[in-house]
Design an enzyme around this catalytic site. Structure first.
Site, PDB file in Angstrom:
ATOM      1  N   ASP A 274       0.528 -11.059 -11.829  1.00  0.00           N
ATOM      2  CA  ASP A 274       0.005  -9.819 -11.152  1.00  0.00           C
ATOM      3  C   ASP A 274       1.016  -8.820 -11.984  1.00  0.00           C
ATOM      4  O   ASP A 274       2.328  -8.678 -11.358  1.00  0.00           O
ATOM      5  CB  ASP A 274       0.439  -9.987  -9.863  1.00  0.00           C
ATOM      6  CG  ASP A 274       0.062  -8.720  -8.908  1.00  0.00           C
ATOM      7  OD1 ASP A 274      -0.134  -7.487  -9.631  1.00  0.00           O
ATOM      8  OD2 ASP A 274      -0.067  -8.710  -7.681  1.00  0.00           O
TER       9      ASP A 274
ATOM     10  N   LYS B 227      -1.841   0.979 -11.168  1.00  0.00           N
ATOM     11  CA  LYS B 227      -0.636   1.952 -11.063  1.00  0.00           C
ATOM     12  C   LYS B 227      -0.539   2.707 -12.464  1.00  0.00           C
ATOM     13  O   LYS B 227      -1.409   3.579 -12.685  1.00  0.00           O
ATOM     14  CB  LYS B 227       0.689   1.127 -10.467  1.00  0.00           C
ATOM     15  CG  LYS B 227       0.478   0.773  -9.283  1.00  0.00           C
ATOM     16  CD  LYS B 227       1.727   0.150  -8.756  1.00  0.00           C
ATOM     17  CE  LYS B 227       1.636  -0.583  -7.358  1.00  0.00           C
ATOM     18  NZ  LYS B 227       1.187   0.482  -6.050  1.00  0.00           N
TER      19      LYS B 227
ATOM     20  N   THR C 238     -20.262  -1.536  -7.860  1.00  0.00           N
ATOM     21  CA  THR C 238     -21.104  -0.327  -8.478  1.00  0.00           C
ATOM     22  C   THR C 238     -20.209   0.156  -9.403  1.00  0.00           C
ATOM     23  O   THR C 238     -20.708   0.446 -10.572  1.00  0.00           O
ATOM     24  CB  THR C 238     -21.555   0.425  -7.271  1.00  0.00           C
ATOM     25  OG1 THR C 238     -22.470  -0.377  -6.373  1.00  0.00           O
ATOM     26  CG2 THR C 238     -22.451   1.449  -8.034  1.00  0.00           C
TER      27      THR C 238
ATOM     28  N   PHE D 196       3.893  -9.302  -3.020  1.00  0.00           N
ATOM     29  CA  PHE D 196       3.164  -8.524  -2.445  1.00  0.00           C
ATOM     30  C   PHE D 196       1.867  -8.534  -3.817  1.00  0.00           C
ATOM     31  O   PHE D 196       2.033  -8.063  -4.763  1.00  0.00           O
ATOM     32  CB  PHE D 196       3.640  -7.106  -2.385  1.00  0.00           C
ATOM     33  CG  PHE D 196       2.540  -5.916  -1.878  1.00  0.00           C
ATOM     34  CD1 PHE D 196       2.292  -5.703  -0.566  1.00  0.00           C
ATOM     35  CD2 PHE D 196       1.776  -5.229  -2.848  1.00  0.00           C
ATOM     36  CE1 PHE D 196       1.424  -5.022  -0.147  1.00  0.00           C
ATOM     37  CE2 PHE D 196       0.899  -4.235  -2.321  1.00  0.00           C
ATOM     38  CZ  PHE D 196       0.813  -4.222  -1.097  1.00  0.00           C
TER      39      PHE D 196
END
Length: 440
Positions: free
Chosen positions: A266, A297, A321, A157
């Site tokens: 990751d 997280k 931005t 994931f």
């Protein structure tokens, strides 16, 4: 039609406001107009811009982190994010969430790969500039990111935005109805537990997975879609808390280096301490730093760390931005201070031993209900003997006052806070035992 009744401001309030306004303008005198004292940007802005450019690429011309960071932003990056950066990764780009962190890491990998293919040139041909506007090669090259799936249905994931979703393999519902890329997916090792009793079988799983990685590199090269990067979770979390050995990750890194592809770790779920180290990949003793490490997280803000060569040579290549939220670094600074002063990583390791040992005892006592205890620190999991059994366990835990989490098809995952102490582990283990005993 309704008429709005005009309200008359009471005289006493009006006089108070006029008095305040008069006093305010005396103390805070408004300038007659703009006053430019230096060229724009001025020497201070140029110095700050140079300081920031040593860490990340940005332009300064409007009030957002991507283009107009605050005066203390470079120092905040050094004091907070770079203070816990993986060794060898002195570049950091901030983002809002895990998925956009992964997306941006992909872009960094593609830029690095293509720059290398150009022989280090940082300029583009007219053909590249023209073709990219039509989403065609050579400006928009056919490249791939490799990810991993578990031998069963679920796997990696990495997020739900389009690029990240192309590498996500945990649940079909995440991906249904969305167009995607033709990107390869290797088989992640599938270990048997206890590890010490299945060393030979698990080593074979490593070899099988790594051979599949090499096979896919070759296959996609022949298809004309070379693999520019490989993304992998140190622990495949949502897919079932699937683990691989340090040797697996060491060899995976070597394969990526030999294929001139980026290795992206990751750490959105595993980062910031739950495995007993700041970054889970620190357990793997990699011979060199990973190329890119994503985070979010528990780090409160998103982003990725990178080796120096992954800094884009042009501005605006990795950009949005806002580029994260500076207020989160203020919070994170205090979180990291508590982690250090309270020695929470040591606590995680201590509590993890108590928790894991207790889980092993329970799997021996209830082999018809749970098995395959695994994990690092307090980032732990065990399997129920069936999806139905897992539902019963989770239902009883809830009735007995514990909210738990699940992953994969039969796994129960533990994700306590870093402040979770051995005494809390004992309480949980007692409740889990009670919950298992209640299943007839």
């Amino acid at each position: 039609m309704f008429r709005v009744k005009k309200t008359k401001i009471p005289t006493v309030i009006l006089k108070d406001f006029q008095k305040f306004a008069s006093g305010y303008t005396k103390v805070h005198k408004e300038p007659d107009g703009p006053c430019v004292k230096t060229e724009i940007p001025g020497p201070k802005s140029k110095a700050l811009f140079k300081e920031l450019s040593d860490i990340q690429r940005a332009l300064v011309n409007r009030p957002a982190l991507g283009v107009f960071p605050g005066i203390d932003w470079p120092q905040k990056l050094r004091d907070v994010l770079l203070s816990v950066a993986p060794k060898g990764c002195n570049q950091v780009m901030t983002m809002m969430c895990g998925a956009c962190s992964v997306e941006s890491a992909f872009k960094a990998a593609f830029i690095w790969y293509c720059t290398n293919k150009r022989g280090g040139k940082t300029t583009f041909s007219d053909e590249e500039l023209k073709s990219v506007m039509d989403n065609k090669a050579p400006g928009a090259p056919k490249l791939a990111i490799m990810s991993f799936k578990a031998p069963l249905l679920q796997g990696a994931f990495h997020g739900r935005t389009f690029g990240a979703l192309a590498t996500t393999r945990s649940k079909p519902i995440h991906k249904l109805d969305f167009p995607s890329f033709d990107w390869p997916c290797a088989i992640f090792p599938h270990y048997k537990y206890p590890l010490e009793e299945h060393k030979r079988e698990n080593e074979e799983q490593d070899k099988k997975s790594l051979a599949h990685v090499c096979e896919l590199f070759e296959k996609w090269e022949k298809k004309g879609i070379p693999v520019a990067g490989v993304i992998v979770e140190p622990i495949q979390s949502e897919g079932g808390d699937n683990h691989a050995s340090p040797e697996f990750f060491q060899q995976l890194q070597a394969i990526c280096a030999s294929k001139c592809a980026a290795l992206i770790l990751d750490e959105v779920q595993t980062g910031c301490g739950p495995t007993g180290k700041m970054w889970c990949h620190e357990h793997f003793n990699l011979p060199s730093p990973p190329d890119l490490v994503t985070f979010s997280k528990k780090m409160l803000t998103g982003g990725y760390y990178a080796r120096p060569e992954f800094k884009p040579p042009q501005a605006y290549r990795i950009f949005n931005t806002w580029m994260g939220d500076p207020s989160k670094l203020i919070l994170l600074e205090q979180v990291l201070k508590v982690i250090k002063t309270e020695k929470l990583l040591d606590l995680v390791q201590c509590t993890g031993k108590v928790l894991k040992c207790g889980l092993h005892e329970l799997e021996c006592e209830f082999p018809d209900k749970i098995n395959s205890v695994r994990g690092r620190g307090t980032f732990l999991a065990f399997d129920a003997t069936s999806p139905e059994m897992r539902d019963k366990i989770m239902g009883n835990l809830k009735k007995n006052g514990v909210l738990g989490g699940v992953c994969g098809t039969t796994s129960v995952r533990l994700r306590p806070a870093l402040t979770f102490a051995p005494k809390h582990a004992e309480i949980f283990l007692d409740i889990l035992k009670k919950s298992l005993q209640q299943i007839k």
